[in-house]
Design a protein around this motif. Structure first.
Motif, PDB file in Angstrom:
ATOM      1  N   LEU A 100       1.304  -1.314   0.320  1.00  0.00           N
ATOM      2  CA  LEU A 100      -0.140   0.143   0.136  1.00  0.00           C
ATOM      3  C   LEU A 100       0.373   1.087  -0.022  1.00  0.00           C
ATOM      4  CD1 LEU A 100      -2.367  -0.935   2.643  1.00  0.00           C
ATOM      5  CD2 LEU A 100      -2.666  -0.740   0.028  1.00  0.00           C
ATOM      6  N   VAL A 101       1.936   1.765   0.736  1.00  0.00           N
ATOM      7  CA  VAL A 101       2.484   2.390   1.001  1.00  0.00           C
ATOM      8  C   VAL A 101       3.376   3.105  -0.584  1.00  0.00           C
ATOM      9  CG1 VAL A 101       5.081   2.938   2.094  1.00  0.00           C
ATOM     10  CG2 VAL A 101       3.084   2.442   3.647  1.00  0.00           C
ATOM     11  N   ASN A 102       3.852   1.213  -1.249  1.00  0.00           N
ATOM     12  CA  ASN A 102       4.637   1.551  -2.185  1.00  0.00           C
ATOM     13  C   ASN A 102       3.400   1.525  -3.693  1.00  0.00           C
ATOM     14  OD1 ASN A 102       6.595   1.299  -4.234  1.00  0.00           O
ATOM     15  ND2 ASN A 102       5.696  -0.890  -4.855  1.00  0.00           N
ATOM     16  N   ALA A 103       2.619   1.521  -2.925  1.00  0.00           N
ATOM     17  CA  ALA A 103       1.869   2.277  -4.373  1.00  0.00           C
ATOM     18  C   ALA A 103       0.990   3.173  -4.379  1.00  0.00           C
ATOM     19  CB  ALA A 103       0.057   1.761  -3.740  1.00  0.00           C
ATOM     20  N   LEU A 104       1.002   4.282  -2.599  1.00  0.00           N
ATOM     21  CA  LEU A 104       0.807   5.917  -2.719  1.00  0.00           C
ATOM     22  C   LEU A 104       1.949   6.160  -3.428  1.00  0.00           C
ATOM     23  CD1 LEU A 104      -0.484   5.901   0.480  1.00  0.00           C
ATOM     24  CD2 LEU A 104      -0.979   6.955  -0.909  1.00  0.00           C
ATOM     25  N   GLU A 105       3.574   5.733  -2.927  1.00  0.00           N
ATOM     26  CA  GLU A 105       4.502   6.661  -3.383  1.00  0.00           C
ATOM     27  C   GLU A 105       4.714   7.045  -5.017  1.00  0.00           C
ATOM     28  OE1 GLU A 105       7.649   4.273  -1.616  1.00  0.00           O
ATOM     29  OE2 GLU A 105       7.650   5.664   0.221  1.00  0.00           O
ATOM     30  N   ASN A 106       4.084   5.589  -5.754  1.00  0.00           N
ATOM     31  CA  ASN A 106       4.278   5.266  -7.039  1.00  0.00           C
ATOM     32  C   ASN A 106       2.925   5.139  -7.756  1.00  0.00           C
ATOM     33  OD1 ASN A 106       7.246   4.638  -7.149  1.00  0.00           O
ATOM     34  ND2 ASN A 106       6.764   3.290  -5.676  1.00  0.00           N
ATOM     35  N   SER A 107       2.298   6.267  -7.669  1.00  0.00           N
ATOM     36  CA  SER A 107       0.993   6.259  -7.540  1.00  0.00           C
ATOM     37  C   SER A 107       0.281   6.751  -9.054  1.00  0.00           C
ATOM     38  CB  SER A 107      -0.183   7.471  -7.035  1.00  0.00           C
ATOM     39  OG  SER A 107       0.612   8.631  -7.242  1.00  0.00           O
ATOM     40  N   GLY A 108       1.561   7.425 -10.313  1.00  0.00           N
ATOM     41  CA  GLY A 108       1.991   8.141 -11.655  1.00  0.00           C
ATOM     42  C   GLY A 108       1.467   6.082 -12.088  1.00  0.00           C
ATOM     43  N   VAL A 109       2.822   6.145 -11.469  1.00  0.00           N
ATOM     44  CA  VAL A 109       2.463   4.372 -11.809  1.00  0.00           C
ATOM     45  C   VAL A 109       1.098   3.626 -12.869  1.00  0.00           C
ATOM     46  CG1 VAL A 109       3.598   1.857 -12.343  1.00  0.00           C
ATOM     47  CG2 VAL A 109       4.743   4.348 -11.692  1.00  0.00           C
ATOM     48  N   PHE A 110       0.374   4.075 -11.959  1.00  0.00           N
ATOM     49  CA  PHE A 110      -1.053   2.987 -12.245  1.00  0.00           C
ATOM     50  C   PHE A 110      -2.377   3.309 -12.442  1.00  0.00           C
ATOM     51  CE2 PHE A 110       1.586   1.179  -8.082  1.00  0.00           C
ATOM     52  CZ  PHE A 110       1.502  -0.347  -8.293  1.00  0.00           C
ATOM     53  N   GLY A 111      -1.969   4.053 -13.130  1.00  0.00           N
ATOM     54  CA  GLY A 111      -2.296   4.549 -13.663  1.00  0.00           C
ATOM     55  C   GLY A 111      -4.339   5.211 -14.066  1.00  0.00           C
ATOM     56  N   GLY A 112      -3.966   5.587 -12.518  1.00  0.00           N
ATOM     57  CA  GLY A 112      -5.617   6.113 -11.661  1.00  0.00           C
ATOM     58  C   GLY A 112      -5.710   4.832 -10.491  1.00  0.00           C
ATOM     59  N   LEU A 113      -5.646   4.282 -10.221  1.00  0.00           N
ATOM     60  CA  LEU A 113      -5.930   3.169  -9.649  1.00  0.00           C
ATOM     61  C   LEU A 113      -5.914   3.678  -8.244  1.00  0.00           C
ATOM     62  CD1 LEU A 113      -4.380  -0.447 -10.646  1.00  0.00           C
ATOM     63  CD2 LEU A 113      -6.852   0.831 -10.937  1.00  0.00           C
ATOM     64  N   THR A 114      -6.678   3.707  -6.943  1.00  0.00           N
ATOM     65  CA  THR A 114      -6.389   3.620  -6.279  1.00  0.00           C
ATOM     66  C   THR A 114      -5.168   3.262  -5.259  1.00  0.00           C
ATOM     67  OG1 THR A 114      -7.968   1.692  -4.390  1.00  0.00           O
ATOM     68  CG2 THR A 114      -8.661   4.382  -5.221  1.00  0.00           C
ATOM     69  N   PRO A 115      -5.096   3.433  -4.445  1.00  0.00           N
ATOM     70  CA  PRO A 115      -3.753   2.859  -3.247  1.00  0.00           C
ATOM     71  C   PRO A 115      -4.189   1.226  -3.457  1.00  0.00           C
ATOM     72  CG  PRO A 115      -4.072   5.104  -2.201  1.00  0.00           C
ATOM     73  CD  PRO A 115      -5.097   4.688  -3.492  1.00  0.00           C
ATOM     74  N   LEU A 116      -5.662   1.482  -2.366  1.00  0.00           N
ATOM     75  CA  LEU A 116      -5.918  -0.074  -1.986  1.00  0.00           C
ATOM     76  C   LEU A 116      -5.838  -1.324  -3.622  1.00  0.00           C
ATOM     77  CD1 LEU A 116      -6.166  -2.913  -0.688  1.00  0.00           C
ATOM     78  CD2 LEU A 116      -8.478  -1.316  -0.649  1.00  0.00           C
ATOM     79  N   GLU A 117      -6.292  -0.257  -4.625  1.00  0.00           N
ATOM     80  CA  GLU A 117      -6.498  -0.942  -6.146  1.00  0.00           C
ATOM     81  C   GLU A 117      -5.368  -1.545  -6.652  1.00  0.00           C
ATOM     82  OE1 GLU A 117     -11.114   0.241  -8.155  1.00  0.00           O
ATOM     83  OE2 GLU A 117      -8.901   1.611  -7.861  1.00  0.00           O
ATOM     84  N   ALA A 118      -4.373  -0.221  -6.199  1.00  0.00           N
ATOM     85  CA  ALA A 118      -2.861  -0.400  -7.180  1.00  0.00           C
ATOM     86  C   ALA A 118      -2.240  -2.051  -6.058  1.00  0.00           C
ATOM     87  CB  ALA A 118      -2.401   0.486  -6.910  1.00  0.00           C
ATOM     88  N   ALA A 119      -2.220  -2.003  -4.987  1.00  0.00           N
ATOM     89  CA  ALA A 119      -1.761  -2.954  -4.781  1.00  0.00           C
ATOM     90  C   ALA A 119      -2.519  -4.331  -4.465  1.00  0.00           C
ATOM     91  CB  ALA A 119      -1.600  -2.885  -2.515  1.00  0.00           C
ATOM     92  N   LEU A 120      -3.344  -4.285  -4.473  1.00  0.00           N
ATOM     93  CA  LEU A 120      -4.452  -5.604  -5.049  1.00  0.00           C
ATOM     94  C   LEU A 120      -3.907  -6.114  -6.484  1.00  0.00           C
ATOM     95  CD1 LEU A 120      -7.454  -5.150  -3.159  1.00  0.00           C
ATOM     96  CD2 LEU A 120      -6.102  -6.582  -2.578  1.00  0.00           C
ATOM     97  N   TYR A 121      -4.024  -5.101  -7.633  1.00  0.00           N
ATOM     98  CA  TYR A 121      -3.261  -4.811  -8.865  1.00  0.00           C
ATOM     99  C   TYR A 121      -1.844  -5.739  -8.903  1.00  0.00           C
ATOM    100  CZ  TYR A 121      -2.562  -4.456 -14.135  1.00  0.00           C
ATOM    101  OH  TYR A 121      -2.256  -3.980 -15.124  1.00  0.00           O
ATOM    102  N   SER A 122      -1.519  -5.492  -8.017  1.00  0.00           N
ATOM    103  CA  SER A 122       0.456  -5.380  -8.152  1.00  0.00           C
ATOM    104  C   SER A 122       0.646  -7.226  -7.598  1.00  0.00           C
ATOM    105  CB  SER A 122       1.030  -4.645  -7.298  1.00  0.00           C
ATOM    106  OG  SER A 122       0.555  -5.218  -6.050  1.00  0.00           O
ATOM    107  N   LEU A 123      -0.515  -7.807  -7.093  1.00  0.00           N
ATOM    108  CA  LEU A 123      -0.886  -9.173  -6.845  1.00  0.00           C
ATOM    109  C   LEU A 123      -0.809 -10.051  -8.103  1.00  0.00           C
ATOM    110  CD1 LEU A 123      -1.843  -9.268  -2.979  1.00  0.00           C
ATOM    111  CD2 LEU A 123      -0.060  -9.451  -3.947  1.00  0.00           C
ATOM    112  N   GLY A 124      -1.336  -9.591  -9.017  1.00  0.00           N
ATOM    113  CA  GLY A 124      -2.598 -10.458 -10.160  1.00  0.00           C
ATOM    114  C   GLY A 124      -3.353 -10.221 -10.425  1.00  0.00           C
ATOM    115  N   LEU A 125      -4.049  -9.341  -9.055  1.00  0.00           N
ATOM    116  CA  LEU A 125      -5.544  -9.563  -9.846  1.00  0.00           C
ATOM    117  C   LEU A 125      -6.121  -8.247 -10.570  1.00  0.00           C
ATOM    118  CD1 LEU A 125      -6.557  -9.162  -5.934  1.00  0.00           C
ATOM    119  CD2 LEU A 125      -6.557 -10.947  -7.109  1.00  0.00           C
TER     120      LEU A 125
END
Length: 163
Positions: A100-125
């Motif tokens: 979650l912290v990584n997703a906050l720090e790299n929010s621009g990488v995840f194309g509009g996903l929220t930190p929670l969505e980005a963290a789950l997406y990074s797991l392959g969901l």
């Protein structure tokens, strides 16, 4: 427990209460599942009083659910508490906290996903699944996430299916 999503290296289940999640966690531990393969997420409404702090080097909670969260933060590696404007407080135990912290720090990488969505997406969901789980957490559900090598996630998924 609701059936959940699965990727090669992660599986997610939702629970209607911390008591349900605690029961499943206890069963997984008794089956020999290592806590490093598990993470837990839940939210607290903005109007609910609570305190999150460290005592003697261990994360603790005060308020509703404090026993549950204090136990998780003692037994699962890693934790984070995030305050999200207009949403409330997000509590995390396990490796998902760092993601979650990584997703906050790299929010621009995840194309509009929220930190929670980005963290789950990074797991392959899938993005849609990640959004669905964010809605579940926002509505008071507890997420239990198994993560790690595919064989371990498969083993945990089979144990969940037996519960």
């Amino acid at each position: 427990m609701s059936p959940g999503a699965r990727s090669r290296n992660a599986a997610v289940r939702t629970f209607g209460s911390e008591a349900e999640a605690r029961l499943v966690l206890a069963r997984l531990r008794s089956a020999g599942i290592d806590g490093s393969a598990l993470s837990v997420l839940a939210s607290r409404p903005a109007h609910q009083s609570a305190a999150y702090f460290a005592a003697e080097g261990i994360a603790r909670a005060w308020g509703e659910g404090s026993e549950f969260w204090s136990e998780l933060w003692e037994t699962l590696p890693g934790w984070v508490v995030l305050t999200i404007p207009g949403w409330g407080t997000l509590l995390a135990a396990g490796a998902i906290g760092a993601w979650l912290v990584n997703a906050l720090e790299n929010s621009g990488v995840f194309g509009g996903l929220t930190p929670l969505e980005a963290a789950l997406y990074s797991l392959g969901l899938e993005k849609q699944e990640a959004g669905r789980y964010e809605e579940a957490v926002g509505s008071g559900m507890v997420l239990l996430i198994a993560h790690g090598p595919g064989e371990e996630v498969e083993r945990i998924s089979r144990l969940w299916d037996e519960l």
